[in-house]
Design a protein around this motif. Sequence first.
Motif: not given
Length: 135
Positions: A70-78, A84-93, A125-135
């Motif tokens: 999985l690659r996030l379309n919108r991500r911060r540089s570096g 990424i951490g939030a999505l991975a944590s949720w996927l592992r939950s 993906v729950p809104w709490t995580v999706a909201n982070l992903l959409m910035g």
Amino acid sequence: MAKNARIEELIAEGEVQGYHKGYLCRTRDPWYIVEKISVPDILIGPMGKETFRVVVNTVGATPTNTLYGLRLNRRRSGGITEEIGALASWLRSDSGQDAMRVAARSHHGDGLVKLEPGALKQVMVPWTVANLLMG
């Protein structure tokens, strides 16, 4: 042709073996060059009995066809981002694993479930995580 003598030897050896006549190789020009893919942020093992493995790709690995990326379309540089951490944590939950298991299909009655790429796209993906992903 490649500029490294050892690589040229390997390519010639592959042609002697007939690799260039295989289906995928026939469609490439030159036959020995594979497509470039973007390095994914998260790697997912698509089969499991109890859990699907989810790993943040801190080393920049390019997966084979045995892992999903999985690659996030919108991500911060570096580096590893909060998103990424939030999505991975949720996927592992438990809830993330449950969502992937629901989308997966049973595999040959051996207790394994397999998550197909199309099914992974359908995981909600729950809104709490999706909201982070959409910035």
